[in-house]
Design a protein around this motif. Structure first.
Motif, PDB file in Angstrom:
ATOM      1  N   SER A  28      12.733  11.241   2.378  1.00  0.00           N
ATOM      2  CA  SER A  28      13.106  10.604   3.628  1.00  0.00           C
ATOM      3  C   SER A  28      11.953   9.750   4.127  1.00  0.00           C
ATOM      4  O   SER A  28      10.816   9.911   3.699  1.00  0.00           O
ATOM      5  N   PRO A  29      12.224   8.803   5.062  1.00  0.00           N
ATOM      6  CA  PRO A  29      11.138   7.970   5.582  1.00  0.00           C
ATOM      7  C   PRO A  29       9.982   8.775   6.134  1.00  0.00           C
ATOM      8  O   PRO A  29       8.836   8.369   6.033  1.00  0.00           O
ATOM      9  N   ALA A  30      10.264   9.946   6.729  1.00  0.00           N
ATOM     10  CA  ALA A  30       9.196  10.758   7.306  1.00  0.00           C
ATOM     11  C   ALA A  30       8.266  11.323   6.235  1.00  0.00           C
ATOM     12  O   ALA A  30       7.183  11.784   6.535  1.00  0.00           O
ATOM     13  N   ARG A  31       8.693  11.282   4.955  1.00  0.00           N
ATOM     14  CA  ARG A  31       7.876  11.820   3.874  1.00  0.00           C
ATOM     15  C   ARG A  31       7.377  10.720   2.942  1.00  0.00           C
ATOM     16  O   ARG A  31       6.759  10.986   1.928  1.00  0.00           O
ATOM     17  N   ALA A  32       7.647   9.484   3.293  1.00  0.00           N
ATOM     18  CA  ALA A  32       7.377   8.385   2.367  1.00  0.00           C
ATOM     19  C   ALA A  32       5.987   7.800   2.536  1.00  0.00           C
ATOM     20  O   ALA A  32       5.825   6.624   2.817  1.00  0.00           O
ATOM     21  N   VAL A  33       4.969   8.655   2.401  1.00  0.00           N
ATOM     22  CA  VAL A  33       3.578   8.166   2.409  1.00  0.00           C
ATOM     23  C   VAL A  33       2.987   8.509   1.047  1.00  0.00           C
ATOM     24  O   VAL A  33       2.732   9.670   0.743  1.00  0.00           O
ATOM     25  N   GLU A  34       2.814   7.492   0.216  1.00  0.00           N
ATOM     26  CA  GLU A  34       2.331   7.700  -1.138  1.00  0.00           C
ATOM     27  C   GLU A  34       0.806   7.769  -1.189  1.00  0.00           C
ATOM     28  O   GLU A  34       0.117   7.039  -0.481  1.00  0.00           O
ATOM     29  N   VAL A  65       1.943  12.829  -3.427  1.00  0.00           N
ATOM     30  CA  VAL A  65       0.863  12.507  -4.356  1.00  0.00           C
ATOM     31  C   VAL A  65       1.473  12.143  -5.709  1.00  0.00           C
ATOM     32  O   VAL A  65       2.199  12.940  -6.307  1.00  0.00           O
ATOM     33  N   VAL A  66       1.190  10.929  -6.163  1.00  0.00           N
ATOM     34  CA  VAL A  66       1.657  10.466  -7.466  1.00  0.00           C
ATOM     35  C   VAL A  66       0.451  10.467  -8.399  1.00  0.00           C
ATOM     36  O   VAL A  66      -0.513   9.740  -8.179  1.00  0.00           O
ATOM     37  N   ARG A  67       0.484  11.293  -9.437  1.00  0.00           N
ATOM     38  CA  ARG A  67      -0.676  11.526 -10.293  1.00  0.00           C
ATOM     39  C   ARG A  67      -0.613  10.689 -11.569  1.00  0.00           C
ATOM     40  O   ARG A  67       0.444  10.601 -12.203  1.00  0.00           O
ATOM     41  N   TYR A  68      -1.760  10.136 -11.946  1.00  0.00           N
ATOM     42  CA  TYR A  68      -1.874   9.377 -13.185  1.00  0.00           C
ATOM     43  C   TYR A  68      -3.079   9.888 -13.966  1.00  0.00           C
ATOM     44  O   TYR A  68      -4.206   9.844 -13.476  1.00  0.00           O
ATOM     45  N   ARG A  69      -2.824  10.359 -15.178  1.00  0.00           N
ATOM     46  CA  ARG A  69      -3.913  10.825 -16.034  1.00  0.00           C
ATOM     47  C   ARG A  69      -4.473   9.651 -16.819  1.00  0.00           C
ATOM     48  O   ARG A  69      -3.731   8.869 -17.416  1.00  0.00           O
ATOM     49  N   LEU A  70      -5.770   9.520 -16.804  1.00  0.00           N
ATOM     50  CA  LEU A  70      -6.439   8.492 -17.583  1.00  0.00           C
ATOM     51  C   LEU A  70      -7.026   9.141 -18.837  1.00  0.00           C
ATOM     52  O   LEU A  70      -7.358  10.321 -18.822  1.00  0.00           O
ATOM     53  N   PRO A  71      -7.085   8.412 -19.954  1.00  0.00           N
ATOM     54  CA  PRO A  71      -6.882   6.962 -20.070  1.00  0.00           C
ATOM     55  C   PRO A  71      -5.504   6.572 -20.582  1.00  0.00           C
ATOM     56  O   PRO A  71      -5.399   5.740 -21.487  1.00  0.00           O
ATOM     57  N   GLU A 130      -8.988  13.128   4.151  1.00  0.00           N
ATOM     58  CA  GLU A 130      -7.999  13.515   5.161  1.00  0.00           C
ATOM     59  C   GLU A 130      -7.847  12.440   6.227  1.00  0.00           C
ATOM     60  O   GLU A 130      -6.727  12.159   6.677  1.00  0.00           O
ATOM     61  N   GLU A 131      -8.944  11.813   6.629  1.00  0.00           N
ATOM     62  CA  GLU A 131      -8.835  10.743   7.615  1.00  0.00           C
ATOM     63  C   GLU A 131      -8.011   9.588   7.076  1.00  0.00           C
ATOM     64  O   GLU A 131      -7.185   9.007   7.789  1.00  0.00           O
ATOM     65  N   ALA A 132      -8.202   9.249   5.799  1.00  0.00           N
ATOM     66  CA  ALA A 132      -7.421   8.168   5.190  1.00  0.00           C
ATOM     67  C   ALA A 132      -5.933   8.519   5.180  1.00  0.00           C
ATOM     68  O   ALA A 132      -5.076   7.671   5.470  1.00  0.00           O
ATOM     69  N   VAL A 133      -5.618   9.772   4.852  1.00  0.00           N
ATOM     70  CA  VAL A 133      -4.227  10.212   4.852  1.00  0.00           C
ATOM     71  C   VAL A 133      -3.658  10.174   6.259  1.00  0.00           C
ATOM     72  O   VAL A 133      -2.536   9.695   6.489  1.00  0.00           O
ATOM     73  N   ALA A 139       0.282   5.243  10.672  1.00  0.00           N
ATOM     74  CA  ALA A 139       0.718   3.847  10.566  1.00  0.00           C
ATOM     75  C   ALA A 139       2.028   3.702   9.801  1.00  0.00           C
ATOM     76  O   ALA A 139       2.528   2.591   9.635  1.00  0.00           O
ATOM     77  N   GLU A 140       2.605   4.833   9.347  1.00  0.00           N
ATOM     78  CA  GLU A 140       3.794   4.802   8.498  1.00  0.00           C
ATOM     79  C   GLU A 140       3.575   3.860   7.318  1.00  0.00           C
ATOM     80  O   GLU A 140       4.457   3.098   6.925  1.00  0.00           O
ATOM     81  N   ALA A 141       2.363   3.925   6.753  1.00  0.00           N
ATOM     82  CA  ALA A 141       2.010   3.089   5.594  1.00  0.00           C
ATOM     83  C   ALA A 141       2.571   3.749   4.348  1.00  0.00           C
ATOM     84  O   ALA A 141       1.879   4.463   3.622  1.00  0.00           O
ATOM     85  N   SER A 142       3.849   3.528   4.112  1.00  0.00           N
ATOM     86  CA  SER A 142       4.578   4.292   3.111  1.00  0.00           C
ATOM     87  C   SER A 142       4.051   4.105   1.693  1.00  0.00           C
ATOM     88  O   SER A 142       3.988   5.049   0.922  1.00  0.00           O
ATOM     89  N   TYR A 143       3.694   2.878   1.357  1.00  0.00           N
ATOM     90  CA  TYR A 143       3.433   2.574  -0.043  1.00  0.00           C
ATOM     91  C   TYR A 143       2.077   1.923  -0.242  1.00  0.00           C
ATOM     92  O   TYR A 143       1.603   1.161   0.603  1.00  0.00           O
ATOM     93  N   VAL A 144       1.463   2.217  -1.388  1.00  0.00           N
ATOM     94  CA  VAL A 144       0.169   1.612  -1.691  1.00  0.00           C
ATOM     95  C   VAL A 144       0.326   0.270  -2.393  1.00  0.00           C
ATOM     96  O   VAL A 144      -0.600  -0.536  -2.408  1.00  0.00           O
ATOM     97  N   LEU A 145       1.475   0.028  -2.992  1.00  0.00           N
ATOM     98  CA  LEU A 145       1.733  -1.275  -3.590  1.00  0.00           C
ATOM     99  C   LEU A 145       2.424  -2.171  -2.578  1.00  0.00           C
ATOM    100  O   LEU A 145       3.316  -1.731  -1.851  1.00  0.00           O
ATOM    101  N   ARG A 146       2.030  -3.438  -2.542  1.00  0.00           N
ATOM    102  CA  ARG A 146       2.614  -4.383  -1.595  1.00  0.00           C
ATOM    103  C   ARG A 146       2.823  -5.731  -2.257  1.00  0.00           C
ATOM    104  O   ARG A 146       2.012  -6.179  -3.070  1.00  0.00           O
ATOM    105  N   TYR A 147       3.920  -6.365  -1.883  1.00  0.00           N
ATOM    106  CA  TYR A 147       4.150  -7.756  -2.254  1.00  0.00           C
ATOM    107  C   TYR A 147       4.022  -8.582  -0.978  1.00  0.00           C
ATOM    108  O   TYR A 147       4.615  -8.225   0.052  1.00  0.00           O
TER     109      TYR A 147
END
Length: 291
Positions: A28-34, A65-71, A130-133, A139-147
């Motif tokens: 839901s929008p209330a949970r949409a902070v990536e 939290v969306v996790r990406y294992r490198l490499p 935690e401050e960043a989160v 700010a309801e900054a849902s997504y880290v990717l932006r166009y």
């Protein structure tokens, strides 16, 4: 087939001259902070970061939290994209690295938390995350990717597992890139800048009417509900195409001398399933002012 409606909309108006799921379900929008998190196996600092993130997801139910294992190849591709979005240039990217809202945490260095990049160590590092989160949640900054379209002066956030087609005819279309469901839904933003409108007296209402007419031309059956938009600046439509029945939610605005529309389109049986995601992306549609 969905693209047909968008292309028709462009032609009719030419006379005016971007794993956001919990247990596989849209959030839901209330949970949409990536928060995008990059790690490597066997990394002690990554173990510490994971503990911090586990605590934060309990404290902030909005956080995903969306996790990406490198490499891994996929992780590297997403990291390269985020490096560009956050303007990190050619700096070295150690693990752990995180992106949330306007903040990038690269190892122990924070970008966007203050005017200048700064290093935090020990307990201050966890508090900085935690401050960043908290900022992203507030700010309801849902997504880290932006166009962003700097001519029409808007940005839109989109899920990490989505992509966008190259802009064409003033339209950018964002859609899920994996799976039959996600790839069949789309969010589109279309705009006509002042230069294209010229001296036209076109209004938001005209804008919406022409979109409705575009659906009429391609659909064998159509129903439109505009009761939520008494000013004529939006609608909810259901229409039939050879490929099946679709629903579309569209709103329009006048901004910086331009006319803009935002639209969510999906097969009728998936429309309500992905509606919360569409709402979150509408929240993530940012219009910014004229300098």
């Amino acid at each position: 087939m969905l693209a047909t409606v968008f292309v028709l909309g462009v032609s009719l108006l030419s006379a005016w001259s971007t794993e956001l799921y919990a247990m596989g379900q849209p959030v839901s929008p209330a949970r949409a902070v990536e928060l995008a998190y990059f790690y490597m196996d066997g990394c002690p600092a990554c173990t510490q970061a994971q503990q911090v993130l586990d605590e934060l997801t309990e404290r902030y139910p909005q956080l995903q939290v969306v996790r990406y294992r490198l490499p891994s190849t996929g992780g590297r591709a997403v990291l390269d994209k985020l490096r560009e979005v956050y303007a990190l240039g050619d700096i070295s990217i150690p693990v752990p690295t995180m992106f949330v809202g306007e903040v990038a945490v690269v190892g122990r260095v924070f970008y966007g938390l203050a005017e200048e990049p700064g290093t935090l160590l020990g307990p201050a590092w966890a508090l900085g995350i935690e401050e960043a989160v908290q900022r992203a949640v507030d700010a309801e900054a849902s997504y880290v990717l932006r166009y962003c379209d700097h001519e029409l002066r808007f940005c839109i956030g989109y899920p990490l597992d989505w992509s966008y087609a190259p802009p064409h005819g003033g339209t950018v279309v964002l859609s899920g890139s994996e799976g039959p469901d996600a790839s069949s839904i789309s969010i589109a933003v279309q705009g006509f800048p002042p230069a294209a409108l010229g001296d036209s007296d076109a209004s938001i209402q005209d804008f919406i009417v022409r979109y409705k007419y575009g659906i009429v031309l391609v659909s064998s059956s159509l129903s439109i509900d505009s009761t939520e938009y008494p000013d004529g600046d939006g609608y909810l439509a259901e229409y039939v195409l050879p490929a099946g029945t679709y629903r579309q939610w569209r709103v329009a605005v006048a901004h910086a001398g331009a006319l803009l529309s935002w639209a969510y389109t999906a097969p009728a049986d998936l429309f309500e399933v992905y509606y919360p995601l569409a709402e979150a992306m509408l929240v993530a549609w940012e219009l910014y002012g004229v300098e």
